[in-house]
Design a protein around this motif. Structure first.
Motif, PDB file in Angstrom:
ATOM      1  N   TRP A   8      -3.431  -4.153  -6.848  1.00  0.00           N
ATOM      2  CA  TRP A   8      -4.870  -4.192  -6.586  1.00  0.00           C
ATOM      3  C   TRP A   8      -5.584  -4.904  -7.727  1.00  0.00           C
ATOM      4  O   TRP A   8      -6.571  -5.611  -7.507  1.00  0.00           O
ATOM      5  CB  TRP A   8      -5.447  -2.790  -6.354  1.00  0.00           C
ATOM      6  CG  TRP A   8      -5.491  -1.928  -7.581  1.00  0.00           C
ATOM      7  CD1 TRP A   8      -4.561  -1.021  -7.973  1.00  0.00           C
ATOM      8  CD2 TRP A   8      -6.514  -1.901  -8.578  1.00  0.00           C
ATOM      9  NE1 TRP A   8      -4.944  -0.434  -9.164  1.00  0.00           N
ATOM     10  CE2 TRP A   8      -6.132  -0.954  -9.556  1.00  0.00           C
ATOM     11  CE3 TRP A   8      -7.713  -2.580  -8.748  1.00  0.00           C
ATOM     12  CZ2 TRP A   8      -6.919  -0.685 -10.673  1.00  0.00           C
ATOM     13  CZ3 TRP A   8      -8.481  -2.304  -9.864  1.00  0.00           C
ATOM     14  CH2 TRP A   8      -8.092  -1.366 -10.815  1.00  0.00           C
TER      15      TRP A   8
ATOM     16  N   SER B 176       7.853   1.729  -1.413  1.00  0.00           N
ATOM     17  CA  SER B 176       6.855   1.563  -0.357  1.00  0.00           C
ATOM     18  C   SER B 176       5.701   0.691  -0.832  1.00  0.00           C
ATOM     19  O   SER B 176       5.440   0.578  -2.026  1.00  0.00           O
ATOM     20  CB  SER B 176       6.324   2.926   0.089  1.00  0.00           C
ATOM     21  OG  SER B 176       5.579   3.515  -0.963  1.00  0.00           O
ATOM     22  N   TRP B 177       5.003   0.079   0.104  1.00  0.00           N
ATOM     23  CA  TRP B 177       3.887  -0.800  -0.264  1.00  0.00           C
ATOM     24  C   TRP B 177       2.782  -0.023  -0.953  1.00  0.00           C
ATOM     25  O   TRP B 177       2.077  -0.555  -1.802  1.00  0.00           O
ATOM     26  CB  TRP B 177       3.352  -1.549   0.961  1.00  0.00           C
ATOM     27  CG  TRP B 177       2.624  -0.674   1.942  1.00  0.00           C
ATOM     28  CD1 TRP B 177       3.146  -0.064   3.037  1.00  0.00           C
ATOM     29  CD2 TRP B 177       1.239  -0.317   1.909  1.00  0.00           C
ATOM     30  NE1 TRP B 177       2.188   0.654   3.681  1.00  0.00           N
ATOM     31  CE2 TRP B 177       1.002   0.515   3.020  1.00  0.00           C
ATOM     32  CE3 TRP B 177       0.190  -0.615   1.058  1.00  0.00           C
ATOM     33  CZ2 TRP B 177      -0.248   1.048   3.288  1.00  0.00           C
ATOM     34  CZ3 TRP B 177      -1.058  -0.078   1.334  1.00  0.00           C
ATOM     35  CH2 TRP B 177      -1.267   0.735   2.439  1.00  0.00           C
ATOM     36  N   GLU B 178       2.643   1.267  -0.610  1.00  0.00           N
ATOM     37  CA  GLU B 178       1.612   2.067  -1.262  1.00  0.00           C
ATOM     38  C   GLU B 178       1.874   2.181  -2.764  1.00  0.00           C
ATOM     39  O   GLU B 178       0.962   2.071  -3.573  1.00  0.00           O
ATOM     40  CB  GLU B 178       1.538   3.471  -0.658  1.00  0.00           C
ATOM     41  CG  GLU B 178       1.082   3.512   0.790  1.00  0.00           C
ATOM     42  CD  GLU B 178       2.246   3.521   1.766  1.00  0.00           C
ATOM     43  OE1 GLU B 178       3.393   3.188   1.356  1.00  0.00           O
ATOM     44  OE2 GLU B 178       2.027   3.830   2.944  1.00  0.00           O
ATOM     45  N   ARG B 179       3.143   2.384  -3.132  1.00  0.00           N
ATOM     46  CA  ARG B 179       3.478   2.488  -4.557  1.00  0.00           C
ATOM     47  C   ARG B 179       3.358   1.144  -5.247  1.00  0.00           C
ATOM     48  O   ARG B 179       2.937   1.061  -6.394  1.00  0.00           O
ATOM     49  CB  ARG B 179       4.889   3.041  -4.722  1.00  0.00           C
ATOM     50  CG  ARG B 179       4.947   4.534  -4.399  1.00  0.00           C
ATOM     51  CD  ARG B 179       6.293   5.129  -4.694  1.00  0.00           C
ATOM     52  NE  ARG B 179       6.614   4.959  -6.110  1.00  0.00           N
ATOM     53  CZ  ARG B 179       7.854   4.890  -6.577  1.00  0.00           C
ATOM     54  NH1 ARG B 179       8.876   4.962  -5.760  1.00  0.00           N
ATOM     55  NH2 ARG B 179       8.075   4.738  -7.855  1.00  0.00           N
ATOM     56  N   ARG B 180       3.733   0.065  -4.578  1.00  0.00           N
ATOM     57  CA  ARG B 180       3.585  -1.265  -5.182  1.00  0.00           C
ATOM     58  C   ARG B 180       2.111  -1.590  -5.406  1.00  0.00           C
ATOM     59  O   ARG B 180       1.756  -2.295  -6.336  1.00  0.00           O
ATOM     60  CB  ARG B 180       4.209  -2.337  -4.287  1.00  0.00           C
ATOM     61  CG  ARG B 180       5.701  -2.322  -4.261  1.00  0.00           C
ATOM     62  CD  ARG B 180       6.224  -3.518  -3.489  1.00  0.00           C
ATOM     63  NE  ARG B 180       7.639  -3.409  -3.213  1.00  0.00           N
ATOM     64  CZ  ARG B 180       8.584  -3.847  -4.015  1.00  0.00           C
ATOM     65  NH1 ARG B 180       8.276  -4.406  -5.150  1.00  0.00           N
ATOM     66  NH2 ARG B 180       9.845  -3.720  -3.681  1.00  0.00           N
ATOM     67  N   TRP B 181       1.252  -1.115  -4.530  1.00  0.00           N
ATOM     68  CA  TRP B 181      -0.179  -1.425  -4.619  1.00  0.00           C
ATOM     69  C   TRP B 181      -0.851  -0.664  -5.757  1.00  0.00           C
ATOM     70  O   TRP B 181      -1.782  -1.170  -6.368  1.00  0.00           O
ATOM     71  CB  TRP B 181      -0.839  -1.087  -3.287  1.00  0.00           C
ATOM     72  CG  TRP B 181      -2.267  -1.532  -3.191  1.00  0.00           C
ATOM     73  CD1 TRP B 181      -3.354  -0.730  -3.203  1.00  0.00           C
ATOM     74  CD2 TRP B 181      -2.762  -2.861  -3.079  1.00  0.00           C
ATOM     75  NE1 TRP B 181      -4.498  -1.473  -3.099  1.00  0.00           N
ATOM     76  CE2 TRP B 181      -4.162  -2.779  -3.024  1.00  0.00           C
ATOM     77  CE3 TRP B 181      -2.151  -4.121  -3.015  1.00  0.00           C
ATOM     78  CZ2 TRP B 181      -4.972  -3.917  -2.913  1.00  0.00           C
ATOM     79  CZ3 TRP B 181      -2.960  -5.234  -2.905  1.00  0.00           C
ATOM     80  CH2 TRP B 181      -4.336  -5.127  -2.851  1.00  0.00           C
ATOM     81  N   THR B 182      -0.389   0.551  -6.060  1.00  0.00           N
ATOM     82  CA  THR B 182      -1.112   1.397  -7.000  1.00  0.00           C
ATOM     83  C   THR B 182      -0.381   1.674  -8.299  1.00  0.00           C
ATOM     84  O   THR B 182      -1.009   2.123  -9.252  1.00  0.00           O
ATOM     85  CB  THR B 182      -1.442   2.757  -6.353  1.00  0.00           C
ATOM     86  OG1 THR B 182      -0.218   3.384  -5.970  1.00  0.00           O
ATOM     87  CG2 THR B 182      -2.332   2.589  -5.143  1.00  0.00           C
ATOM     88  N   GLU B 183       0.927   1.435  -8.366  1.00  0.00           N
ATOM     89  CA  GLU B 183       1.692   1.812  -9.553  1.00  0.00           C
ATOM     90  C   GLU B 183       2.335   0.588 -10.186  1.00  0.00           C
ATOM     91  O   GLU B 183       2.378  -0.481  -9.609  1.00  0.00           O
ATOM     92  CB  GLU B 183       2.782   2.817  -9.174  1.00  0.00           C
ATOM     93  CG  GLU B 183       2.240   4.112  -8.645  1.00  0.00           C
ATOM     94  CD  GLU B 183       3.339   5.064  -8.225  1.00  0.00           C
ATOM     95  OE1 GLU B 183       4.510   4.792  -8.537  1.00  0.00           O
ATOM     96  OE2 GLU B 183       3.022   6.065  -7.580  1.00  0.00           O
TER      97      GLU B 183
END
Length: 64
Positions: A36, A23-30
């Motif tokens: 980021w 998911s984009w959330e995991r790509r953004w933070t992990e």
């Protein structure tokens, strides 16, 4: 049945139903280098380079 791993062991980009594998959330933070952090460093670099150009145009650096 199709495996989600490629020949080199990496996960594919999409799941069999078409959804993204990560998911984009995991790509953004992990990850090794979170997006980021890349986006922040890129934005700072752009502002820095533009600042150099504006500084040079107002101070006459490099003019003959």
């Amino acid at each position: 049945m199709m495996s989600t791993k490629g020949p080199d062991g990496r996960l594919g980009d999409r799941l069999p139903d078409g959804r993204p594998a990560i998911s984009w959330e995991r790509r953004w933070t992990e990850g090794a280098l979170p997006l980021w952090l890349v986006a922040t460093a890129g934005g700072i670099a752009v502002i820095f380079v533009l600042g150099i150009f504006f500084y040079g145009s107002y101070t006459g650096i490099g003019s003959a």
